[in-house]
Design a protein around this motif. Structure first.
Motif, short mmCIF file in Angstrom:
data_model
loop_
_atom_site.label_atom_id
_atom_site.label_comp_id
_atom_site.label_asym_id
_atom_site.label_seq_id
_atom_site.Cartn_x
_atom_site.Cartn_y
_atom_site.Cartn_z
N ALA A 136 0.83 -1.20 0.00
CA ALA A 136 0.00 0.00 0.00
C ALA A 136 0.87 1.26 0.00
CB ALA A 136 -0.93 0.00 1.21
N THR A 137 2.00 1.21 0.70
CA THR A 137 2.91 2.35 0.71
C THR A 137 3.52 2.58 -0.66
OG1 THR A 137 3.46 1.94 3.03
CG2 THR A 137 4.97 3.33 1.78
N LEU A 138 3.91 1.50 -1.33
CA LEU A 138 4.45 1.64 -2.68
C LEU A 138 3.41 2.20 -3.63
CD1 LEU A 138 6.73 1.20 -4.70
CD2 LEU A 138 5.95 -1.17 -4.97
N PRO A 161 6.19 0.39 -11.05
CA PRO A 161 6.97 -0.20 -9.95
C PRO A 161 7.21 -1.69 -10.20
CG PRO A 161 4.67 -0.04 -9.32
CD PRO A 161 4.77 0.49 -10.72
N HIS A 162 8.36 -2.16 -9.76
CA HIS A 162 8.70 -3.58 -9.84
C HIS A 162 9.16 -4.03 -8.46
CE1 HIS A 162 8.61 -3.36 -14.27
NE2 HIS A 162 9.28 -2.22 -14.14
N VAL A 163 8.62 -5.16 -8.03
CA VAL A 163 8.99 -5.74 -6.73
C VAL A 163 9.54 -7.14 -6.98
CG1 VAL A 163 8.23 -6.39 -4.43
CG2 VAL A 163 7.22 -4.39 -5.56
N GLU A 164 10.80 -7.35 -6.68
CA GLU A 164 11.44 -8.65 -6.88
C GLU A 164 11.62 -9.33 -5.52
OE1 GLU A 164 15.65 -10.58 -8.52
OE2 GLU A 164 15.29 -8.40 -8.63
N THR A 165 11.12 -10.57 -5.43
CA THR A 165 11.24 -11.34 -4.19
C THR A 165 12.64 -11.93 -4.08
OG1 THR A 165 8.88 -11.88 -4.26
CG2 THR A 165 10.30 -13.23 -2.83
N ILE A 173 13.09 -3.25 -4.72
CA ILE A 173 12.09 -2.39 -5.36
C ILE A 173 12.78 -1.54 -6.42
CG2 ILE A 173 10.43 -0.53 -5.01
CD1 ILE A 173 10.11 -1.50 -2.15
N GLN A 174 12.17 -1.48 -7.58
CA GLN A 174 12.66 -0.59 -8.65
C GLN A 174 11.47 0.19 -9.20
OE1 GLN A 174 15.56 -2.06 -11.54
NE2 GLN A 174 14.31 -1.17 -13.17
N ILE A 175 11.64 1.50 -9.29
CA ILE A 175 10.60 2.38 -9.83
C ILE A 175 11.12 2.97 -11.12
CG2 ILE A 175 9.15 4.39 -9.40
CD1 ILE A 175 9.53 3.91 -6.40
N ASP A 176 10.50 2.57 -12.23
CA ASP A 176 10.90 3.06 -13.55
C ASP A 176 9.96 4.18 -13.97
OD1 ASP A 176 12.92 1.20 -13.71
OD2 ASP A 176 11.67 -0.30 -14.71
N VAL A 177 10.56 5.26 -14.45
CA VAL A 177 9.77 6.43 -14.85
C VAL A 177 10.10 6.80 -16.29
CG1 VAL A 177 9.28 8.86 -14.40
CG2 VAL A 177 9.68 7.32 -12.49
N GLU A 178 9.08 6.97 -17.08
CA GLU A 178 9.20 7.57 -18.40
C GLU A 178 8.52 8.93 -18.33
OE1 GLU A 178 7.81 5.10 -21.56
OE2 GLU A 178 8.69 3.28 -20.72
N GLN A 179 9.33 9.98 -18.21
CA GLN A 179 8.78 11.32 -17.97
C GLN A 179 7.98 11.85 -19.14
OE1 GLN A 179 11.88 13.23 -14.73
NE2 GLN A 179 11.81 14.06 -16.77
#
Length: 781
Positions: A136-138, A161-165, A173-179
């Motif tokens: 929920a925070t992500l 967002p990507h969450v890898e176990t 956690i990786q947050i990819d942004v295409e501005q």
């Protein structure tokens, strides 16, 4: 392998949890007294943390309600994704499944915000390495970033967002942004205005359609924050011009289908103009009424002005604050007559009670010693609160150059209503530097410079510097050290040693080379709060080499009288008065100085020199200020020999008379400017920010008019050659003055100060050397 009794018991209980016949769920067991508590499923969280949140203790009786509360309490911590409680005999078994721990956070593609801003935001919202991961925070972070980007006009921004176990219940956690591209403002429409033109009102906006400065200011890029501030400026503009009932009825942001362009529309209701019918001052005035009435900046007959009312409030509160009334408050009570369109104002004064400053606390001075900050303070501990002394102290700290920002905050002392603590937070800027750079001046060509400087040496406030500069004029080397508080009373002591090799023939100013080697010691004495006196003792060895076999008489006469090498011992005294509000871009205050210097025995040069400077700055609005400047000086010899020509005054160039070549204004002999023994320079300036960069303190524009002349050396042509003579006149003929007008830009760039000026000489004479466009980047000498 033999298991310990504790391990055996844990395995037994664990097996019991998963065997339906071994325990009864929390909502099904009968009340019992807890003899032991076992916690199962922990990986990262300590048992002590669970015990702290568990509302059940050994020896207590547990029923269904208490068990359910325990489940709710543990789950509400956010540490666990599942919680269950069971009974095994008289033991209470708590089984938990932890949420994963964040092992790493990486962001890619974020350019609109700095890395520090992003990390600070993520940390503030709870997304941080080694903290518990909550989906929920992500999701909240992604939604917030999307809103931020849209608020800045990036309507095509995509955030994934990507969450890898990972092993051991961890996640990456990786947050990819295409501005995408920021939307450009196509047009700003203002509807409902009658008193002021649409163009004038658009000029109040910090954003708008593209203009000549958009490349630098980016004012054509939509930003919700800037749009809101622009609407606020529009509202204040009308209130400052008497439109008491002005209102912004609506504002629309329309986005084109391709999400590339934005149209802004603002609907306004102007209303009628209101004037002031009466101004009164009531309440507990404390100070004489006549003194406070002088601070009122709005008067009967004038238009209603919110700015003048606020300025009056502040002026009265600040004045009372100078007498210890830190909580003084002035409330303007308007009485509006809609029929006559008049407003009666009553300023109600409530001084509050007098307070003392108990203690001054300094923070964030990670490098500077505590005394370096404290010695600049004029507000003393144990004395009455004084607003003007606190403001003066802040300015003195800023003028040291050690701090980017200084903030003060008063904190009440519990149990002592008549006392305050003063918290002072300084934002330190780097004061030490090692630099190697390249600059360019169209007067001197390429400039190569290097320096090692520490303005706050080891946090003591002392300055140590070595610099080397090489350019078209030659080279300069300087080593200096200054202790601004050589004594506790603020007497400064400094010294410098230098070597300068100058080849003025590269400027077509003079066909000679000069080498100076020497040093000086300077003692600074604080005479009054705004007055300093600097006394100096210096020595310079000078060697002159003429370039031509047939030098002009002025230079040859110097060689005939003094030889190629001379020594000069100088005594100097400079009296300085400075009330300006900024050491970089002043907008208010007065700076004046009187500089006296003389070359005395045992040196073989004999001259005395006086120079007076004055600069006055006055603010007209929050963004526009004016300045007037004057410089006058003269130098005379008292040995019966002529003044050394290299001690002459010179004018011309971006720092004195833009539009004329550097050092080229004044008398000429055989086509070479030779300076003069007298100088006069006058200038008037209007200072304003670069459009779209009003809040950027690194830029400033100025429109200027300057007029000046150097004189005291007259060319005499006897028909065969050109000689010279000295003039005893202390003031020039007005017909000789050279006047120029233009516009300039000063930018404190990463490479150093950049000065650019475009100027037109208004009274060019035959033989004058002009240069309409002039600029300098880097450290010039």
């Amino acid at each position: 392998m033999r298991l310990s009794p504790r391990t055996t018991r844990a395995l037994t209980l664990s097996a019991a949890v998963f065997c339906a016949s071994a325990f009864v769920p929390a909502w099904a067991f009968t009340p019992f007294t807890v003899h032991n508590i076992e916690i199962q499923g922990l990986q990262h969280i300590t048992p002590g943390t669970v015990y702290n949140y568990l509302p059940i203790h050994i020896g207590e009786s547990v029923d269904d309600a208490l068990a359910q509360k325990a489940v709710q309490d543990l789950y509400s911590t956010g540490f666990f994704r599942d919680v269950s409680i069971a009974r095994s005999g008289d033991d209470l078994v708590v089984v938990v499944k932890e949420r994963p721990i964040i092992a790493s956070i990486e962001t890619k593609g974020i350019k609109a915000f700095s890395k520090d801003e992003v990390e600070s935001t993520l940390k503030g919202i709870g997304l941080e390495v080694r903290h518990i991961f909550n989906q929920a925070t992500l999701d909240q972070v992604v939604q917030g970033l999307q809103q931020q980007y849209e608020g800045m006009g990036y309507y095509d921004a995509k955030i994934t967002p990507h969450v890898e176990t990972l092993p051991r219940n961890r996640v990456a956690i990786q947050i990819d942004v295409e501005q995408g591209q920021q939307a450009t403002i196509k047009q700003v429409n203002i509807i409902g205005n009658h008193a002021f033109s649409e163009n004038r009102l658009r000029g109040l906006f910090s954003i708008g359609a593209p203009d000549a400065f958009s490349f630098f200011s980016k004012n054509d890029r939509y930003s919700q924050e800037k749009f809101s501030k622009s609407l606020e400026k529009l509202n204040n503009f009308y209130l400052d011009h008497g439109y008491l009932n002005f209102a912004i009825e609506s504002s629309q942001v329309q986005i084109t289908p391709n999400r590339r362009f934005v149209y802004l529309t603002v609907n306004v209701h102007e209303g009628d103009v209101y004037h002031i019918s009466k101004v009164d001052l009531t309440g507990d005035l404390i100070l004489p009424r006549s003194k406070l009435e002088k601070l009122i900046e709005i008067h009967p007959g004038e238009r209603f002005s919110k700015a003048n009312i606020l300025a009056t409030n502040k002026a009265i509160a600040d004045e009372l604050g100078n007498y210890g009334y830190a909580f003084a408050n002035t409330t303007p009570v308007p009485t509006v007559d809609p029929k006559t369109h008049e407003v009666a104002l009553n300023f109600q004064v409530d001084p509050g009670h007098r307070v003392y400053i108990r203690r001054i606390d300094i923070s964030n001075n990670n490098r500077s010693m505590d005394y370096v900050v404290r010695r600049q303070f004029r507000q003393m501990e144990g004395s009455l609160y004084n607003r003007s002394l606190i403001d003066r102290s802040k300015l003195r700290l800023e003028q040291t150059g050690f701090y980017q920002n200084v903030t003060t905050k008063t904190v009440p002392v519990p149990g002592h209503p008549d006392q305050l603590d003063l918290d002072v937070a300084v934002d330190e800027r780097p004061t030490g530097s090692f630099s190697v750079g390249v600059g360019y001046s169209n007067a001197q060509g390429f400039l190569f410079n290097g320096s090692i400087t520490q303005k706050n040496f080891m946090g003591t406030g002392n300055a140590l510097s070595f610099s080397a500069n090489v350019g078209g004029l030659g080279s300069a080397f300087n080593l200096s050290y200054t202790n601004p508080y050589f004594t506790p009373d603020g007497i400064s002591l400094g010294f410098n040693v230098f070597r300068n090799d100058t080849n003025l023939s590269t400027l077509a100013v003079a066909p000679y080379q000069e080498v100076d080697l020497g040093g000086a010691v300077t003692l600074g004495i604080p005479v009054l709060e705004y007055v300093y006196d600097y006394m100096s003792l210096g020595f310079t060895h000078t060697n002159i080499t003429l370039d031509t076999s047939n030098p002009i008489p002025l230079y040859q006469n110097y060689i005939d009288n003094y030889g190629n090498s001379t020594n000069s011992f100088t005594l100097g005294n400079q009296l300085e008065y400075n009330t300006t509000n900024s050491p970089i871009f002043p907008t208010k205050g007065l700076y004046t100085s009187l500089d006296l210097k003389a070359a005395v025995p045992p040196g073989n040069l004999r001259w005395y020199k006086a120079e007076v400077k004055a600069n006055y700055y006055h603010p007209f609005t929050s963004w526009l200020s004016g300045g007037l400047g004057m410089r006058y000086g003269f130098i005379n010899s008292f040995s019966g020999k002529p003044v050394p020509f290299f001690n002459n005054f010179y004018l011309g160039g971006p720092l004195t008379l833009p539009g004329y070549q550097t050092y080229a204004v004044g008398p000429q002999i055989d086509g070479y400017p030779v300076g003069g023994t007298r100088e006069l320079l006058l200038d008037a300036n209007l200072y304003f920010p670069l459009p779209g960069l009003e809040d950027n303190k690194n830029f400033r524009l100025n429109a200027f008019v300057a007029s000046g002349w150097v004189y005291g050396v007259n060319a005499v042509n006897d028909g065969s050659t050109t000689n010279y003579a000295y003039s005893n006149s202390y003031f020039p003929s007005l017909g000789e003055m050279r006047t120029t007008a233009g516009i300039g830009l000063l930018w404190i760039s990463p490479l150093g100060p950049l000065r650019l000026s475009v100027a037109i000489p208004l009274d060019k004479k035959p033989g004058d050397l002009t240069q309409p466009l002039q600029f300098t980047v880097g450290n010039a000498f």
